[in-house]
Write a protein that holds these residues in place. Structure first.
Motif, PDB file in Angstrom:
ATOM      1  N   ASP A  55      -5.611   4.741  -4.626  1.00 56.47           N
ATOM      2  CA  ASP A  55      -4.433   4.142  -5.267  1.00 56.47           C
ATOM      3  C   ASP A  55      -3.294   3.992  -4.262  1.00 56.47           C
ATOM      4  O   ASP A  55      -2.618   2.963  -4.218  1.00 56.47           O
ATOM      5  CB  ASP A  55      -3.950   5.026  -6.431  1.00 56.47           C
ATOM      6  CG  ASP A  55      -4.921   4.992  -7.616  1.00 56.47           C
ATOM      7  OD1 ASP A  55      -5.806   4.106  -7.639  1.00 56.47           O
ATOM      8  OD2 ASP A  55      -4.783   5.865  -8.497  1.00 56.47           O
ATOM      9  N   SER A  56      -3.098   5.037  -3.474  1.00 60.66           N
ATOM     10  CA  SER A  56      -2.040   4.978  -2.463  1.00 60.66           C
ATOM     11  C   SER A  56      -2.290   3.851  -1.479  1.00 60.66           C
ATOM     12  O   SER A  56      -1.371   3.115  -1.092  1.00 60.66           O
ATOM     13  CB  SER A  56      -1.968   6.305  -1.682  1.00 60.66           C
ATOM     14  OG  SER A  56      -1.691   7.354  -2.539  1.00 60.66           O
ATOM     15  N   SER A 110      -1.247   0.590  -2.829  1.00 57.08           N
ATOM     16  CA  SER A 110       0.109   0.439  -3.357  1.00 57.08           C
ATOM     17  C   SER A 110       1.208   0.783  -2.364  1.00 57.08           C
ATOM     18  O   SER A 110       2.376   0.485  -2.611  1.00 57.08           O
ATOM     19  CB  SER A 110       0.274   1.325  -4.600  1.00 57.08           C
ATOM     20  OG  SER A 110       0.022   2.679  -4.262  1.00 57.08           O
ATOM     21  N   LYS A 151     -11.014   0.622 -11.888  1.00 57.65           N
ATOM     22  CA  LYS A 151     -10.097   0.231 -10.813  1.00 57.65           C
ATOM     23  C   LYS A 151     -10.805  -0.648  -9.770  1.00 57.65           C
ATOM     24  O   LYS A 151     -10.168  -1.460  -9.108  1.00 57.65           O
ATOM     25  CB  LYS A 151      -9.463   1.461 -10.161  1.00 57.65           C
ATOM     26  CG  LYS A 151      -8.430   2.109 -11.062  1.00 57.65           C
ATOM     27  CD  LYS A 151      -7.672   3.209 -10.345  1.00 57.65           C
ATOM     28  CE  LYS A 151      -6.599   3.790 -11.271  1.00 57.65           C
ATOM     29  NZ  LYS A 151      -6.012   5.025 -10.695  1.00 57.65           N
ATOM     30  N   TYR A 180     -14.142   2.890  -5.923  1.00 54.32           N
ATOM     31  CA  TYR A 180     -13.734   3.485  -7.216  1.00 54.32           C
ATOM     32  C   TYR A 180     -14.949   3.715  -8.109  1.00 54.32           C
ATOM     33  O   TYR A 180     -14.922   4.579  -8.981  1.00 54.32           O
ATOM     34  CB  TYR A 180     -12.752   2.568  -7.946  1.00 54.32           C
ATOM     35  CG  TYR A 180     -11.312   2.608  -7.446  1.00 54.32           C
ATOM     36  CD1 TYR A 180     -10.489   3.710  -7.708  1.00 54.32           C
ATOM     37  CD2 TYR A 180     -10.770   1.532  -6.778  1.00 54.32           C
ATOM     38  CE1 TYR A 180      -9.159   3.732  -7.289  1.00 54.32           C
ATOM     39  CE2 TYR A 180      -9.445   1.534  -6.361  1.00 54.32           C
ATOM     40  CZ  TYR A 180      -8.640   2.644  -6.622  1.00 54.32           C
ATOM     41  OH  TYR A 180      -7.335   2.651  -6.224  1.00 54.32           O
ATOM     42  N   ARG A 226      -9.065  -4.051  -8.868  1.00 54.29           N
ATOM     43  CA  ARG A 226      -8.737  -4.377  -7.469  1.00 54.29           C
ATOM     44  C   ARG A 226      -9.481  -5.621  -7.007  1.00 54.29           C
ATOM     45  O   ARG A 226      -8.943  -6.452  -6.288  1.00 54.29           O
ATOM     46  CB  ARG A 226      -9.104  -3.217  -6.537  1.00 54.29           C
ATOM     47  CG  ARG A 226      -8.432  -1.901  -6.782  1.00 54.29           C
ATOM     48  CD  ARG A 226      -6.925  -1.970  -6.721  1.00 54.29           C
ATOM     49  NE  ARG A 226      -6.365  -0.654  -6.954  1.00 54.29           N
ATOM     50  CZ  ARG A 226      -5.166  -0.435  -7.471  1.00 54.29           C
ATOM     51  NH1 ARG A 226      -4.388  -1.440  -7.859  1.00 54.29           N
ATOM     52  NH2 ARG A 226      -4.727   0.797  -7.623  1.00 54.29           N
TER      53      ARG A 226
END
Lengths: 758, 758
Positions: free
Chosen positions: A591-592, A595, A640, A632, A644
């Motif tokens: 996620d990081s 983002s 996800k 993911y 994505r």
């Protein structure tokens, strides 16, 4: 003489569907603005000739802006340019380094000018302003008005022959310039030698030998005019001048039928009436002018431009029709343009009689296969060759055969790394031929001599003079103090070793399987638990002290930073995730990646990553993270992956000149699009699994070479409905997040039920 | 693969005589001092390999002494030099311009030095001092001690393979250097490209492409060692450097099996015990490394140096034995050394499978003939090719076939002017292929396709872009204001045209005969009755005002002044003599030529005429006057032909290093010796006549290819008895001063009765 009618052979494939004018969705202009490095010109699938306009020609001496321009003009054309210097016959599609651009042809009228002039002052040379409004770019057809001369230029091709059609105004000073100095990547004068003969008043032959990305590369040509040459001449800019006795009083620059040197230009003069067309057939060969002429004679035994154009467009239509998709217009354009871009490189590398030049510089004959070149393997092993195993297995088997003759002819006894035209340029890292070969053998595509293929893989993976392998064998990783980009190398070698293990297992070589399965764990040796990243390690065992997780170059990586490269364990995602703290922590880490906000300084350091190609810190414009969105699936949050993948498909691909988020890299970027938009992706080539994602198309029919058809359909598909509620194959719901190659090749129906919510 | 066993074919010739150790009379050192431009190394008759020591290597940048040195080192070796830089594989014999010197091999010990060093300071490089006392030069064998290293070097060859045998001292640092930068005629860096592969620990392959006298010339090689290489490396001095990515961390200079570039050196390391021999087989090919290896495999399938040496010496013995002469020792040495020098060039130019590279740079196969190259035709049409028509007619027929394929492959559709290795260098003037062809057809040597041969001659003689021919056709002479050396060109064209007429007559083409018989009179158009010389004429019809009858260059002539060149009407001596004032006046004019004193300033102007090569103003060191001594036969004083011929034989030929009075010119000087010392000379090739002179031998037996033997014997022969009282053929006294080709070819006995008085 034995002539292989390759085109005819290809035509023997079953016609899967009626022609549906799918080429209307292909736009060769896509990717020609900024980073895509594609070209808009004419070519047939895997054609040896790529006949395309070049909008700049690089100077022969290095200057301040040179390196930037070398990169910018990898494919010779930039959409924002206002002038065309001419039409050359060879181009890479989407590379991040440049070469080729052989044999620039430019029609002009009026005062003869033999220098290209500058973009700022096109009147100073032969180049012409042009307008995109007059430009037509289709598969195997390109046309544009050369405004300075009021000449309409049209281009089309066969596999080995380019055909030009120039419609002139009335003039007694029409010229066709053949600039043999022109080239892409002219770094410090890449021309080694060139040779030209005017055989008669409609035929010119010759060759050009260059030292570019390919160190020792020669292209031979035969050039036929539809109208007799009235007169002709040369400009010889060679620093090396031939021996001359004082008594020799020939005028060797006018109507003298042979010239040779390092830096040559030739021109051919004509008179034309209004709208008179002068056509050129321009054949190339890697072997000889004789073979170039043979290629011309066999492939284009007439002067019918329309017929050549139509033949090539039918070839394209046939290839496109192997995948019949339905979707919104933008998706249709993206999809078929992507298919187009995946069928350009590798390129056919042999003459109609099967001859080609080998790495040993001898002439070889391809027996029982079509020989290919242009293997950008660091890019294309990921998705392009797997795509071929699905849609072009016969061609991919021939590509494996091509790699094996490369191995045979290599002084190093290694498989190709980055090869083109009898040259190994050693570009990028890894020994990813083994991935292509393992994937082809595991999937049943290549079976001719799998034992030899394994031997070649093993020899390649143990060549101690190659790029840190001696250290890797000794330490289990490449130490950064001995060999740069050491983390990238270690990780990719570990994956490649796993591929060798899969290949060995497939053919029952348990000893090799065990050995390489062990080597495949070497990624663990560069994992630094204290930072949670793969990190450069020194030969004394310590981790490198300076460690910048955002930096790419000089930091232990290449074309990817620690954030992206640390995830490069495509063959053992579950083990990697465990190593990195387990599914939950890993999902948060991903996620990081997607983002985080990068500082502007990040983009200053690298020539081929721009904000176009990036989402957060996820770099889609380069390849190392191409599998990352699918990771993911190995956490508890496979939705996800779906989210994505759809995000990347939306953000990175547009049917516009600037529509590619990075170099197309010989089709790898486009192959990612095709797989992902169909709903699955080969995360670890060499495995028979495809990770399931989220399809972007409405529906698709894949007409497979085995005669079966795979139908992919969606329910509730929309731009917003990116989540996959369920997947069923032939009516049976799948309980896993992958599907196998056999599942696909058996045909049937794969249904994705989509949803806007989880 | 079809292999032609050429050597074997040659061996089928009948053995004419028992071996008589005639090679003992051959001294390859003759002509290596100063002007002869011969080389002392090893070769077989017409061998493609000429393996010989080079005593200097020219710098890659032009400096003040460069041009002089280029000329001095045409054959790579000067007898007065004290050092040897190494042994290279290709050499011209006796040319006045330089090229070749491919693949210098040098064995060394101790510290590795890769530059040749200087003659003044040999310790600074790899070159070694040597002493003539240790030097042995025999046909197909050369040996010398390399004093610096205490290495005995021995060389021998087959047609396409050189064999080296180096006897080393005990050392753990023995090196064999392969200097691919070295070459003869390195004018401003003639290396275009080179390529080298270490195939395994005893085999190296590669090629070298040069732009020298031959504009586009590539020689391929295969190099085998008798002992495995312990380690190896390169020095890459190329200005053009191959593409390198920063991440590439290979050591490409040590034990890396492939390198390419413009300026390369390689070295191979060994350990040796005392007196250990390392042998090298070095094969060359004009086609490919594959063919080079094939040549090696077929010609030298073993490591027996002595056997190769002996085979080659037997080949020489067989050729020498075709002419069994008796005479004093000096004459015997001169004669057999001359025979040796006439059987070096032209050279075989095809691989054992018949393949060769053509002028069009394509690979061709010689079918039904041996293909030759190295045609120094301005020199060799005079006596060398006529000598072949007598003693080597089969080979000469093949040489005509070689010229005809040159014509076929030429972009200009012309016969060779000065050709070597798929290159036309256009050196010197005229179109003397037509003389060689006419002589061969008229004498019955060449008959395969005489009509095509005539067509080729006609096309060549009418190529308007060639050297003043357009003017010559229009005006009947070449005007000096349009084209320099115009008198030489006009006179030689007129002779060549006469040759075409003879050829046409022989095959019944009366129209052509008439046309060219008329053109053959064009010599009259440059005769200036007011001065009694052939004189440069302007395009307005006037004679050039400034006229220096002693000057050569810039004066309307080339390699001969007005005194010498004005006599160049070999085909119509009687008419020329009438034009020049009749027999008496003409004889006096000839007397002046042979007796006048030249000022020293004369010798300052020209690079290749020295007092060595001159008698009065008669220049024997260049070719235009080679027939002149025989012109007395057309006056009332034929005894002066006899006198002058014996004088020239005595003064211009000695069995010593400096024994040649000028460049041997690919055997032309030597062919003059052979004919003249046998007592006759082909004044006008294309005619079946030989002018009778004065034999220098005691007796001779010519074993002709038709199985007949011509015995030449003398009565009262001595150094002083230079006059011929009578000549009888088969017992019948000859009443004329010539003898015909048929007379000779029918065999029998030709008896010269000699006398000290008229």
């Amino acid at each position: 003489m034995r002539i292989l009618f390759l085109v005819a052979l290809c035509c023997c494939s079953p016609t899967y569907a009626q022609h549906k004018n799918l080429i209307q969705y292909v736009n060769p202009i896509v990717g020609t603005h900024r980073m895509g490095h594609t070209y808009p010109g004419a070519t047939v699938p895997f054609g040896a000739v790529q006949l395309s306009p070049d909008t700049e020609t690089l100077p022969y001496e290095v200057n301040a802006t040179y390196n930037k321009d070398v990169y910018k003009y990898c494919a010779g054309y930039q959409y924002s340019d206002k002038t065309i210097v001419g039409f050359s016959h060879t181009h890479f599609s989407g590379t991040g380094h440049s070469d080729l651009g052989d044999f620039l042809v430019m029609p002009t009228t009026g005062k003869l000018l033999l220098n290209p002039g500058t973009a700022a002052n096109p009147e100073s040379g032969y180049r012409s302003p042009f307008n995109h409004a007059t430009e037509i770019a289709q598969p195997n057809y390109y046309s544009v008005m050369l405004d300075k001369y009021n000449i309409k230029a049209e281009l089309t091709t066969t596999t080995r022959v380019g055909m030009h059609q120039y419609t002139f105004p009335a003039t007694d000073s029409a010229h066709i310039i053949l600039d043999m100095m022109h080239g892409i990547y002219n770094y410090a004068d890449k021309n080694v030698w060139s040779f030209l003969r005017v055989e008669n008043d409609t035929l010119v032959t010759g060759y050009r030998q260059t030292n570019g990305w390919g160190r020792t590369r020669t292209v031979y040509f035969a050039m036929a005019f539809s109208k007799p040459i009235a007169s002709y001449g040369y400009e010889n800019n060679s620093k090396k001048q031939v021996y001359r006795g004082f008594w020799r009083k020939f005028d060797e620059l006018h109507n003298f039928p042979e010239i040779a040197g390092t830096l040559l230009k030739a021109y051919f003069n004509f008179s034309t009436t209004a709208n008179e067309q002068i056509k050129i057939k321009f054949a190339i060969s890697p072997v000889s002018t004789r073979n170039a002429l043979l290629n011309m004679t066999i492939e284009v035994p007439h002067w019918n431009f329309e017929k050549i154009k139509q033949q090539g467009q039918e070839e394209w239509e046939k290839e496109l029709a192997k995948t019949e998709v339905q979707g919104d217009t933008e998706t249709m354009k993206n999809f078929y343009t992507a298919i187009y871009h995946t069928l350009i490189n590798p390129t056919v590398y042999m003459d109609v009689n099967g001859e080609y030049k080998g790495l040993d510089q001898n002439i070889h004959t391809a027996t029982g296969f079509t020989n290919y070149t242009t293997f950008s393997l660091w890019d294309t092993y990921r998705a392009l060759h797997p795509l071929y195993n699905l849609l072009q297995p016969r061609r991919n088997a021939d590509m494996v055969s091509s790699m094996l003759v490369h191995y045979d002819q290599s002084a190093h006894k290694m498989l190709p790394v980055w090869s083109n035209s009898a040259n190994e340029n050693w570009c990028m890292i890894g020994y990813h031929s083994v991935s292509v070969i393992a994937d082809a053998v595991v999937k049943g595509t290549y079976y001719a001599d799998a034992q030899k293929a394994l031997d070649a893989c093993i020899a390649t993976a143990n060549h101690k003079n190659y790029d840190g392998i001696a250290h890797y064998l000794q330490l289990g990783y490449v130490p950064e103090d001995k060999n740069r980009a050491s983390v990238s190398k270690t990780l990719e070698y570990a994956y490649d070793d796993w591929c060798i293990a899969q290949l060995a297992q497939k053919i029952g070589r348990t000893d090799i399987y065990n050995e390489y399965t062990k080597r495949a764990n070497n990624y663990q040796n560069v994992y630094d638990a204290s930072t949670g990243f793969m990190r450069p390690r020194m030969s004394d065992g310590s981790f490198k002290k300076d460690f910048d997780v955002l930096n790419t170059d000089e930091a232990g990586y290449i074309e990817g930073n620690a954030w992206n490269y640390s995830l490069y364990v495509p063959h053992q995602p579950a083990a990697m995730i465990a190593l990195m703290g387990g599914k939950k922590q890993f999902a948060a880490h991903l996620d990081s990646l997607f983002s985080m906000q990068l500082p502007d300084s990040y983009f200053a350091n690298t020539e081929d990553i721009s904000r176009d190609g990036i989402i957060g810190n996820y770099v889609h414009g380069n390849e190392p993270a191409h599998h990352v969105a699918y990771l993911y699936n190995y956490t508890n949050e496979p939705h996800k992956t779906q989210e994505r993948v759809r995000m990347i498909l939306n953000k990175m691909y547009h049917p516009t000149p600037g529509g590619l988020g990075g170099n197309d890299d010989c089709g790898q970027m486009s192959a990612w699009y095709i797989f992902s938009s169909l709903g699955f992706y080969p995360m670890a080539p060499g495995s028979d699994r495809y990770e399931l994602g989220s399809p972007a198309i409405q529906s698709a029919k894949l007409h497979l070479e085995n005669g079966k058809t795979l139908t992919i359909s969606t329910k509730n598909q929309s731009k917003k409905n990116v989540y996959v509620r369920s997947v069923s194959l032939n009516g049976t719901k799948l309980n896993q997040t992958y599907i196998t190659h056999n599942d696909l090749m058996n045909g049937g129906t794969l249904v994705f039920e989509m949803s806007a919510k989880l």
